[in-house]
Design an enzyme around this catalytic site. Sequence first.
Site, mmCIF file in Angstrom:
data_model
loop_
_atom_site.group_PDB
_atom_site.id
_atom_site.type_symbol
_atom_site.label_atom_id
_atom_site.label_comp_id
_atom_site.label_asym_id
_atom_site.label_seq_id
_atom_site.Cartn_x
_atom_site.Cartn_y
_atom_site.Cartn_z
ATOM 1 N N SER A 56 6.766 7.433 1.287
ATOM 2 C CA SER A 56 6.073 8.340 0.208
ATOM 3 C C SER A 56 4.335 8.491 0.615
ATOM 4 C CB SER A 56 6.171 8.022 -1.234
ATOM 5 O OG SER A 56 5.752 6.517 -1.483
ATOM 6 N N ILE A 58 0.842 8.811 1.539
ATOM 7 C CA ILE A 58 0.126 8.938 2.732
ATOM 8 C C ILE A 58 0.890 8.440 3.908
ATOM 9 C CG2 ILE A 58 -1.980 7.993 3.940
ATOM 10 C CD1 ILE A 58 -3.105 7.433 1.339
ATOM 11 N N TYR A 203 -8.102 -5.341 -5.899
ATOM 12 C CA TYR A 203 -7.743 -4.275 -4.846
ATOM 13 C C TYR A 203 -8.964 -4.134 -4.088
ATOM 14 C CZ TYR A 203 -6.344 0.315 -2.971
ATOM 15 O OH TYR A 203 -5.995 1.336 -2.021
HETATM 16 N N1 LIG Z 1 -3.529 7.364 -3.126
HETATM 17 C C1 LIG Z 1 -4.913 7.035 -3.225
HETATM 18 O O1 LIG Z 1 -5.648 7.512 -3.624
HETATM 19 C C2 LIG Z 1 -5.161 5.849 -1.939
HETATM 20 C C3 LIG Z 1 -6.613 5.713 -1.719
HETATM 21 C C4 LIG Z 1 -6.974 4.698 -0.852
HETATM 22 C C5 LIG Z 1 -6.126 3.842 -0.092
HETATM 23 N N2 LIG Z 1 -4.696 4.127 -0.430
HETATM 24 C C6 LIG Z 1 -3.671 3.389 0.261
HETATM 25 O O2 LIG Z 1 -2.840 4.132 0.783
HETATM 26 C C7 LIG Z 1 -1.622 3.167 1.024
HETATM 27 C C8 LIG Z 1 -0.474 4.224 0.668
HETATM 28 O O3 LIG Z 1 -0.411 4.582 -0.714
HETATM 29 P P1 LIG Z 1 -0.059 5.964 -1.144
HETATM 30 O O4 LIG Z 1 -1.198 6.418 -2.171
HETATM 31 O O5 LIG Z 1 0.655 6.574 -0.166
HETATM 32 O O6 LIG Z 1 0.969 5.250 -2.574
HETATM 33 P P2 LIG Z 1 2.627 5.383 -2.263
HETATM 34 O O7 LIG Z 1 3.207 6.735 -2.445
HETATM 35 O O8 LIG Z 1 2.745 4.531 -3.488
HETATM 36 O O9 LIG Z 1 2.819 4.526 -1.029
HETATM 37 C C9 LIG Z 1 3.128 3.108 -1.066
HETATM 38 C C10 LIG Z 1 4.044 2.802 0.112
HETATM 39 O O10 LIG Z 1 4.024 1.432 0.285
HETATM 40 C C11 LIG Z 1 5.414 1.138 0.477
HETATM 41 N N3 LIG Z 1 5.551 -0.183 -0.186
HETATM 42 C C12 LIG Z 1 5.132 -0.617 -1.447
HETATM 43 N N4 LIG Z 1 5.559 -2.100 -1.608
HETATM 44 C C13 LIG Z 1 6.116 -2.555 -0.442
HETATM 45 C C14 LIG Z 1 6.976 -3.480 0.152
HETATM 46 N N5 LIG Z 1 6.969 -4.857 -0.777
HETATM 47 N N6 LIG Z 1 7.539 -3.574 1.244
HETATM 48 C C15 LIG Z 1 7.274 -2.498 2.069
HETATM 49 N N7 LIG Z 1 6.807 -1.299 1.808
HETATM 50 C C16 LIG Z 1 6.498 -1.167 0.311
HETATM 51 C C17 LIG Z 1 6.167 2.221 -0.532
HETATM 52 O O11 LIG Z 1 7.610 2.206 -0.110
HETATM 53 P P3 LIG Z 1 8.802 1.610 -0.880
HETATM 54 O O12 LIG Z 1 8.550 1.494 -2.411
HETATM 55 O O13 LIG Z 1 10.028 2.418 -0.411
HETATM 56 O O14 LIG Z 1 9.122 0.166 -0.390
HETATM 57 C C18 LIG Z 1 5.612 3.489 -0.483
HETATM 58 O O15 LIG Z 1 5.999 3.909 0.767
HETATM 59 C C19 LIG Z 1 -1.846 2.034 0.317
HETATM 60 O O16 LIG Z 1 -2.114 1.010 1.091
HETATM 61 C C20 LIG Z 1 -2.930 2.132 -0.519
HETATM 62 O O17 LIG Z 1 -3.804 1.165 -0.809
HETATM 63 C C21 LIG Z 1 -4.310 5.240 -1.315
#
Ligand SMILES: NC(=O)c1ccc[n+]([C@@H]2O[C@H](COP(=O)([O-])OP(=O)(O)OC[C@H]3O[C@@H](n4cnc5c(N)ncnc54)[C@H](OP(=O)(O)O)[C@@H]3O)[C@@H](O)[C@H]2O)c1
Length: 321
Positions: A56, A58, A203
Amino acid sequence: MTFLEFVLLLLVLYYVIYVVLWIVLDCNVALWYKSRFGVSLSTMRGQVVWITGASSGIGRALAVSLARHGVRLVLSARRQEQLEQVQDECLQVARGLLAQKDVLILPMDMLQLDKHQSALYSVLNHFERLDVLVNNAGRSQRANWTDIEIQVDRELFELDVFAVVHLSRLVVRYFLEQNGGRGHIAATSSIAGFSPVPFSATYCAAKHALNAYLMALKTELRKLDVTIFAPGPIATDFLLEAFTGAQGGKVGQSTANQKRLTAERCGELFAVALANKMDLTWCGLFPVNLMAYCARNATLTKILGQYMTEKTLNKIREGKL
Ligand SMILES: NC(=O)c1ccc[n+]([C@@H]2O[C@H](COP(=O)([O-])OP(=O)(O)OC[C@H]3O[C@@H](n4cnc5c(N)ncnc54)[C@H](OP(=O)(O)O)[C@@H]3O)[C@@H](O)[C@H]2O)c1
Ligand SMILES: *[C@@H]1O[C@H](CO)[C@@H](O)[C@H](O)[C@H]1NC(C)=O
Ligand SMILES: *[C@@H]1O[C@H](CO)[C@@H](O)[C@H](O)[C@H]1NC(C)=O
């Protein structure tokens, strides 16, 4: 006008242009420049990129951006069904550049460290090579500093830091054994990873730690490429799963109607950073982008900190300003 005045004028103009760019662009100037005039994504065609957290947000958007240019992919996360949807989407946008076998689905829980090595073997058995590891899986947090249970600090670090470091070590060993140390390790960090924001203490600390681990790695192994990609607020579902201060808690909120950069644009910029092997880059809409620039300057950070309440800072990071 004297020569000195002319030089001063140029200097002032330089800073004015810079600040204007920070206001209008959605990423740092170097990344924007590379997205226009840098190495094209098609130079990565045929390479194998392993993305964690690809089900999902990014990670998914990055996978799609790379697939469009024929980059072969390993998609990892826990939810297999979502990974299959991402695989379909990748094959669609690749328009013949990729076949089903070029996009491998590799379900894994990052927290099961003892399975990391066999996951790496699966990748190598399938493709016989790995060019880039993108550590993207992670969870954010919303909590008051004083309320955070120490178990939450540990669990968040376990996922956002230790699991990433563990998997990266295995891959770097492979790069050393097979490629003479050449290879590429990347991670999705956050602007909170170099500029602390309120109500996400663990975080912020975790992303700071992750950055430090990767920067230290780069100082030791010079042939290795290391990319730290730091998004600001992005429109994903990450708040559903974000940690709170209490053990087992999840924020469970949507980010709909907040001013956030789209995941698609973020994925595209991430891909540019990878193709151009950039070391530290970030993205976000105004005023996040401007603040990220200021955060790199201790003096400006101090001044800003005095004029901004924690409420204002929080509004900015939640995309409500
Ligand atoms: N959205 C923002 O505003 C933002 C800003 C700065 C940084 N980030 C960073 O971007 C990255 C991706 O976040 P996102 O915003 O795209 O959120 P997201 O849609 O919730 O994506 C998180 C991803 O991590 C996976 N994940 C979570 N726990 C896991 C585990 N135990 N084992 C394997 N996979 C796991 C999830 O897949 P499953 O649930 O299928 O395992 C999902 O694919 C993160 O590192 C986050 O800190 C996000
Ligand atoms: C922090 O505490 C305040 C006051 O008790 C509360 O209103 C707020 O919702 C809390 N924030 C979070 C993220 O838990
Ligand atoms: C930080 O900003 C101040 C004030 O604009 C400036 O004088 C200083 O040179 C900057 N420092 C760095 C390291 O950029």
